[in-house]
Write a protein that holds these residues in place. Structure first.
Motif, short mmCIF file in Angstrom:
data_model
loop_
_atom_site.label_atom_id
_atom_site.label_comp_id
_atom_site.label_asym_id
_atom_site.label_seq_id
_atom_site.Cartn_x
_atom_site.Cartn_y
_atom_site.Cartn_z
N ILE A 1 53.16 19.79 21.68
CA ILE A 1 53.67 18.65 20.91
C ILE A 1 54.87 18.07 21.94
N VAL A 2 55.52 19.18 22.66
CA VAL A 2 56.59 18.29 23.60
C VAL A 2 55.99 17.52 24.71
N GLY B 1 54.55 14.47 22.68
CA GLY B 1 56.01 13.52 22.25
C GLY B 1 56.61 12.72 23.49
N LEU B 2 56.99 13.17 24.64
CA LEU B 2 57.44 12.72 25.69
C LEU B 2 56.60 11.86 26.42
N LEU C 1 56.79 8.73 24.26
CA LEU C 1 57.68 8.03 24.17
C LEU C 1 57.74 7.27 25.64
N LEU D 1 55.63 4.34 25.27
CA LEU D 1 56.37 3.10 24.28
C LEU D 1 57.48 2.41 25.32
N ILE D 2 58.16 3.38 26.04
CA ILE D 2 59.32 2.47 26.80
C ILE D 2 58.74 1.84 27.85
N ILE E 1 64.30 3.79 19.57
CA ILE E 1 62.98 4.21 19.88
C ILE E 1 62.78 5.94 19.99
N GLY E 2 63.86 6.23 20.93
CA GLY E 2 63.89 7.69 21.09
C GLY E 2 64.16 8.62 20.10
N LEU F 1 61.17 8.71 17.20
CA LEU F 1 59.89 9.19 17.83
C LEU F 1 60.17 10.70 18.09
N CYS F 2 61.31 11.21 18.34
CA CYS F 2 61.66 12.41 18.69
C CYS F 2 62.09 13.14 17.32
N LEU G 1 59.01 13.41 14.97
CA LEU G 1 58.37 14.71 15.72
C LEU G 1 58.85 16.00 15.23
N ILE H 1 66.24 15.44 26.60
CA ILE H 1 65.35 15.28 25.53
C ILE H 1 64.26 16.07 25.18
N GLY H 2 63.81 16.66 26.18
CA GLY H 2 62.76 17.58 25.99
C GLY H 2 63.06 18.97 25.51
N ILE I 1 63.84 18.62 21.81
CA ILE I 1 62.95 18.79 20.96
C ILE I 1 62.18 20.26 21.06
#
Lengths: 136, 375
Positions: free
Chosen positions: A22-23, A26-27, A30, A33-34, B214-215, B218-219, B222, B360-361, B364
């Motif tokens: 998942i992590v 997810g990243l 992201l 997307l960026i 966006i961050g 999305l995060c 999730l 961020i990671g 999450i």
């Protein structure tokens, strides 16, 4: 309970596997997307403002910038001083950094730090900086 | 005479035992590391002094201790046990973080994800050593190298372990200059350490403005459990980049985060009362914490090497070590090692990109583990 049996009992393999997936996913999403943001903003900006051809006569400041900065800090500072001509006596470091990036100077952060450490670039307060005359 | 005797038996001098001496040693060591060695002083000084304060022996029932209801310390500790302080710290972190180097090179975000693998390896190790699942998850998050996140998750899953986990997390963050360089050197060749990274492209204001939105979506979609951390983090960042609320952003990155850091550090330190802290579990937590941190560093580096195998554009594998969220300590170490090999190699900005993605990671991961184990 200990060892593999304890991991099995607590559903550890599934938690670790799913969590890691998942992590990473997810990243990765992201990150994808960026990476699209500049294209999207570019696309909308292009629609809103059709590109205007820049006048050819305007010389780019790149010509005054050598590919490699001189080792001597005073010589290097003269290149940076020439960039701030139109910024006035006092300017912000953000503006100086932007200018140096525009002309492609290598490692502007480091150079600006060196000038500050050497007392060539001094703070005038309220986020404004100015050049100090270089003593010979 | 009886009154005097009663008074004397209530003093700290009378009540102290060897455990208190041990904890004072720990507190003094932290204070020394902060002042003498300048290792993460913003964290180690409040924690170290908190350890000293928390381990002054007192007569139980006076309403003085951090674990006694209605004591002043207990009220201050409320911000830790509810996860309020970590959330406020993230607000300030967001208002400090510059994402431009990450936006300029988004693939560095993968290194922040890879470094979180240490968390999941440690989860398995802690389970194997007999820790309960909630305790194992709280210990594993130390691998994220993020003090506030560790405290936040532990407060939710295993509040009885906050003291040792917070101390372990912050100790390892402070010991980055000792832990990370040998792993970096062991897992990379000289040629790899010499890889130069090109200067990042300029990033527009629009990109900086869009990223927190966006961050967040999305995060937090999730892992909704990460909202208390990432919600405030991205809000702080939006205040910073918007440029329209400079006063608020300035307050968030100075007064607010400083206040939260002081209260967080001091009360976490004070929560290490000898009778609660000195247990065999704490020893296990310290060992597993070191394993988690080392594995996180190693997995970031190895993932960077893997990326080099499949990607045309080579990246310096040292950057993988800064995928842990110890900001800016690990980025500084990566930069220092790059400079040691080649003084013209500037890795700091790229390492900060990995570092911020590590923040961020790890948030999450905390959200994921909380969702897995809640209830």
């Amino acid at each position: 309970m200990y060892g593999l049996a304890a991991i099995q009992q607590a559903n550890g393999w599934a938690m670790a596997g799913a969590g890691a997936c998942i992590v990473i996913t997810g990243l990765a999403v992201l990150s994808f997307l960026i990476s699209l943001i500049p294209r999207l903003t570019g696309f909308f900006e292009a629609k809103a403002h059709p590109p205007i051809e820049a006048p050819k006569a305007e010389a780019t400041p790149k010509s005054i910038v050598p590919e490699k900065l001189p080792e001597d800090i005073k010589a290097a500072s003269t290149i940076y001083i020439s960039l701030t001509g139109d910024l006035g006596e006092a300017f912000s470091l953000v503006d100086l950094h932007r200018k140096s990036r525009e002309v492609g100077l290598p490692h502007p952060h480091l150079s600006i730090n060196r000038f500050r450490d050497a007392g060539i670039l001094v703070s005038g307060g309220e986020g404004r900086f100015s050049w100090q005359p270089i003593s010979e | 005479m009886d009154l005097l005797l009663q008074f004397l038996t209530n003093t700290g001098y009378y009540l102290a035992d060897y455990r208190h001496f041990f904890m004072w040693g720990v507190g003094i060591l932290f204070v020394y590391l902060a002042i003498g060695k300048k290792y993460e002083p913003l964290l180690l000084l409040p924690i170290g002094f908190g350890v000293l304060v928390g381990n002054i022996p007192f007569f139980k029932g006076f309403g003085l201790g951090i674990y006694e209801p209605n004591s002043v310390l207990h009220y201050l500790y409320f911000g830790v046990t509810t996860g309020v302080y970590p959330s406020i710290v993230f607000l300030g972190l967001g208002a400090m973080t510059d994402f431009s180097s990450l936006l300029a090179r988004p693939k560095l975000m993968l290194l922040g994800a890879a470094a979180q693998m240490g968390i999941f390896f440690t989860l398995l190790s802690a389970l194997a050593l007999g820790f309960l699942p909630k305790e194992a998850a709280s210990i594993a998050i130390i691998g994220g190298a993020d003090g506030p996140t560790s405290i936040f998750l532990t407060a939710k899953l295993a509040p009885h372990l906050i003291g040792p986990i917070a101390i372990a997390a912050y100790s390892y963050m402070a010991l980055i200059p000792i832990i990370q360089p040998p792993i970096m050197k062991l897992l990379t060749t000289k040629a790899e350490r010499l890889i130069h990274m090109p200067d990042p492209r300029p990033v527009s204001r629009k990109e900086l403005l869009i990223f927190p939105v966006i961050g967040l979506f999305l995060c937090c979609f999730l892992a909704p459990a990460s909202i208390p951390l990432l919600g405030t983090f991205f809000f702080g960042n939006l205040m910073k980049v918007s440029g329209v609320v400079d006063r608020l952003a300035q307050t968030a990155r100075t007064a607010i985060i400083d206040t939260a850091t002081i209260l967080l550090g001091f009360t976490v330190g004070a929560s290490t009362q000898a009778d609660v802290f000195l247990t065999t579990k704490s020893i296990g937590i310290f060992i597993l914490g070191a394993v988690a941190f080392s594995l996180a560093t190693a997995s970031g580096i190895l993932f960077a090497k893997l990326m080099n195998l499949v990607s045309k554009e080579k990246i310096n594998p040292l950057l993988g070590a800064s995928g842990v969220s110890a900001v800016p300590g690990s980025a500084r170490e990566v930069h220092a090692m790059g400079q040691k090999e080649d003084p013209s190699n500037y890795l700091l900005m790229h390492a900060m990109a990995c570092n911020s993605s590590g923040v961020i990671g790890s948030a999450i991961c905390a959200g994921i583990l909380w969702s897995f184990l809640v209830g």
